[in-house]
Design a protein around this motif. Structure first.
Motif, short mmCIF file in Angstrom:
data_model
loop_
_atom_site.label_atom_id
_atom_site.label_comp_id
_atom_site.label_asym_id
_atom_site.label_seq_id
_atom_site.Cartn_x
_atom_site.Cartn_y
_atom_site.Cartn_z
N THR A 6 0.82 -1.20 0.00
CA THR A 6 0.00 0.00 0.00
C THR A 6 0.86 1.26 0.00
OG1 THR A 6 -0.21 -0.13 2.40
CG2 THR A 6 -2.01 -1.05 1.08
N GLU A 7 2.10 1.15 0.46
CA GLU A 7 2.97 2.32 0.45
C GLU A 7 3.28 2.78 -0.98
OE1 GLU A 7 6.37 2.27 3.00
OE2 GLU A 7 5.27 1.17 4.53
N THR A 8 3.19 1.87 -1.94
CA THR A 8 3.48 2.27 -3.31
C THR A 8 2.33 3.09 -3.89
OG1 THR A 8 2.60 0.24 -4.27
CG2 THR A 8 4.95 0.28 -3.74
N VAL A 9 1.12 2.93 -3.36
CA VAL A 9 -0.02 3.68 -3.88
C VAL A 9 -0.44 4.81 -2.95
CG1 VAL A 9 -0.86 1.72 -5.21
CG2 VAL A 9 -1.83 2.15 -2.97
N PHE A 10 -0.08 4.72 -1.66
CA PHE A 10 -0.49 5.75 -0.70
C PHE A 10 0.55 5.90 0.41
CE2 PHE A 10 -2.67 6.84 3.33
CZ PHE A 10 -3.00 8.14 3.01
N PRO A 111 -2.67 14.50 -1.43
CA PRO A 111 -1.30 14.43 -1.95
C PRO A 111 -0.59 13.12 -1.61
CG PRO A 111 -1.37 15.84 -0.02
CD PRO A 111 -2.80 15.48 -0.35
N GLY A 112 -1.18 12.29 -0.76
CA GLY A 112 -0.56 11.03 -0.39
C GLY A 112 -0.81 9.90 -1.38
N ILE A 113 -1.79 10.06 -2.27
CA ILE A 113 -2.08 9.04 -3.26
C ILE A 113 -1.14 9.24 -4.45
CG2 ILE A 113 -3.80 8.02 -4.79
CD1 ILE A 113 -5.97 9.18 -2.92
N ASP A 114 -0.45 8.19 -4.83
CA ASP A 114 0.46 8.27 -5.97
C ASP A 114 -0.34 8.63 -7.21
OD1 ASP A 114 2.15 7.83 -8.16
OD2 ASP A 114 3.04 6.04 -7.29
N PRO A 115 -0.06 9.77 -7.84
CA PRO A 115 -0.84 10.19 -9.00
C PRO A 115 -0.66 9.28 -10.21
CG PRO A 115 1.03 11.67 -8.66
CD PRO A 115 0.99 10.73 -7.48
N ARG A 116 0.37 8.44 -10.20
CA ARG A 116 0.65 7.56 -11.34
C ARG A 116 -0.02 6.20 -11.22
NH1 ARG A 116 6.72 7.59 -10.11
NH2 ARG A 116 5.64 7.34 -8.15
N VAL A 117 -0.57 5.87 -10.05
CA VAL A 117 -1.13 4.54 -9.84
C VAL A 117 -2.39 4.35 -10.69
CG1 VAL A 117 -2.59 5.13 -7.85
CG2 VAL A 117 -1.73 2.80 -8.11
N THR A 118 -2.51 3.18 -11.29
CA THR A 118 -3.71 2.88 -12.06
C THR A 118 -4.84 2.50 -11.11
OG1 THR A 118 -3.24 0.52 -12.28
CG2 THR A 118 -2.31 2.00 -13.98
N HIS A 119 -6.06 2.63 -11.59
CA HIS A 119 -7.20 2.27 -10.75
C HIS A 119 -7.15 0.78 -10.38
CE1 HIS A 119 -11.36 1.08 -9.83
NE2 HIS A 119 -11.26 2.17 -9.05
N ALA A 120 -6.77 -0.07 -11.32
CA ALA A 120 -6.73 -1.52 -11.06
C ALA A 120 -5.75 -1.85 -9.93
CB ALA A 120 -6.36 -2.28 -12.33
N VAL A 121 -4.58 -1.27 -9.96
CA VAL A 121 -3.58 -1.53 -8.91
C VAL A 121 -4.06 -0.95 -7.58
CG1 VAL A 121 -1.23 -0.99 -8.14
CG2 VAL A 121 -1.63 -1.73 -10.50
N PHE A 122 -4.58 0.27 -7.61
CA PHE A 122 -5.08 0.91 -6.40
C PHE A 122 -6.18 0.05 -5.77
CE2 PHE A 122 -8.03 3.58 -4.08
CZ PHE A 122 -7.18 4.35 -3.29
N ALA A 123 -7.13 -0.39 -6.58
CA ALA A 123 -8.26 -1.18 -6.07
C ALA A 123 -7.77 -2.51 -5.50
CB ALA A 123 -9.28 -1.41 -7.18
N ARG A 124 -6.87 -3.16 -6.18
CA ARG A 124 -6.35 -4.46 -5.70
C ARG A 124 -5.62 -4.29 -4.37
NH1 ARG A 124 -4.18 -5.88 -10.11
NH2 ARG A 124 -2.11 -5.01 -9.77
N GLN A 125 -4.74 -3.31 -4.29
CA GLN A 125 -3.99 -3.09 -3.06
C GLN A 125 -4.90 -2.60 -1.93
OE1 GLN A 125 -0.35 -0.89 -3.36
NE2 GLN A 125 0.28 -1.96 -5.21
N GLY A 126 -5.84 -1.73 -2.28
CA GLY A 126 -6.76 -1.20 -1.27
C GLY A 126 -7.63 -2.27 -0.66
N LEU A 127 -8.18 -3.14 -1.48
CA LEU A 127 -9.02 -4.22 -0.97
C LEU A 127 -8.21 -5.16 -0.10
CD1 LEU A 127 -11.77 -5.53 -0.82
CD2 LEU A 127 -11.27 -6.71 -2.97
N ALA A 128 -7.00 -5.48 -0.54
CA ALA A 128 -6.13 -6.34 0.27
C ALA A 128 -5.84 -5.70 1.62
CB ALA A 128 -4.83 -6.62 -0.48
N TYR A 129 -5.57 -4.40 1.62
CA TYR A 129 -5.30 -3.68 2.87
C TYR A 129 -6.51 -3.72 3.80
CZ TYR A 129 -4.62 0.24 6.06
OH TYR A 129 -4.53 1.02 7.18
#
Length: 150
Positions: A6-10, A111-129
């Protein structure tokens, strides 16, 4: 291939943007127990000092600055270890996990959300978290709707 975290996306910047706005910090029964233990106060005292009921749910009041009363400028959350699930879950809310447009707005806001992250990666990591941290909610009568996934 590097493992995702999750640190890679937030990465929280303690800016307080997510702490703004009245009535957004829902306190579930489990949250009240954790917050009470952290503050070393009886649950009734926590509700009296810091809570308000709105929309049938217990919520944390805001201060004159419009932010959660526990937010401290330059320090972040004053009750970090005892904070409610809704706060622990940010930015992994249902809207951001399910809707790319919602995530795009969140990226502009936080500003903590990586602006380059794709929705698919964000959603996958977020749900796992949310699953790993036990933050998914199920009871709309007393838990945050943003943590109740379809």
């Amino acid at each position: 291939m590097a493992s995702e975290s999750t640190e890679t996306v937030f990465q929280c910047r303690m800016c307080g943007h997510c702490c703004e706005g009245r009535g957004g910090i829902v306190v579930s029964p489990a949250d009240l127990t954790r917050l009470s233990a952290f503050l070393q106060l009886a649950p009734e005292e926590v509700v009296t000092r810091y809570g308000e009921h709105s929309g049938g749910k217990l919520k944390i009041r805001t201060g004159a600055d419009g932010r959660c009363i526990f937010f401290k400028e330059g320090q972040g959350c004053g009750v970090h270890e005892g904070k409610p699930a809704i706060c622990r879950a940010w930015p992994f809310f249902r809207g951001n996990l399910e809707d790319p447009a919602s995530l795009a707005l969140a990226k502009d806001f936080c500003p903590g959300i990586d602006p380059r992250v794709t929705h698919a990666v964000f959603a996958r990591q977020g749900l796992a978290y949310l699953r790993e941290e036990g933050l998914l909610a199920h009871d709309p009568s007393c838990e945050a709707n943003a943590l109740i996934l379809k």
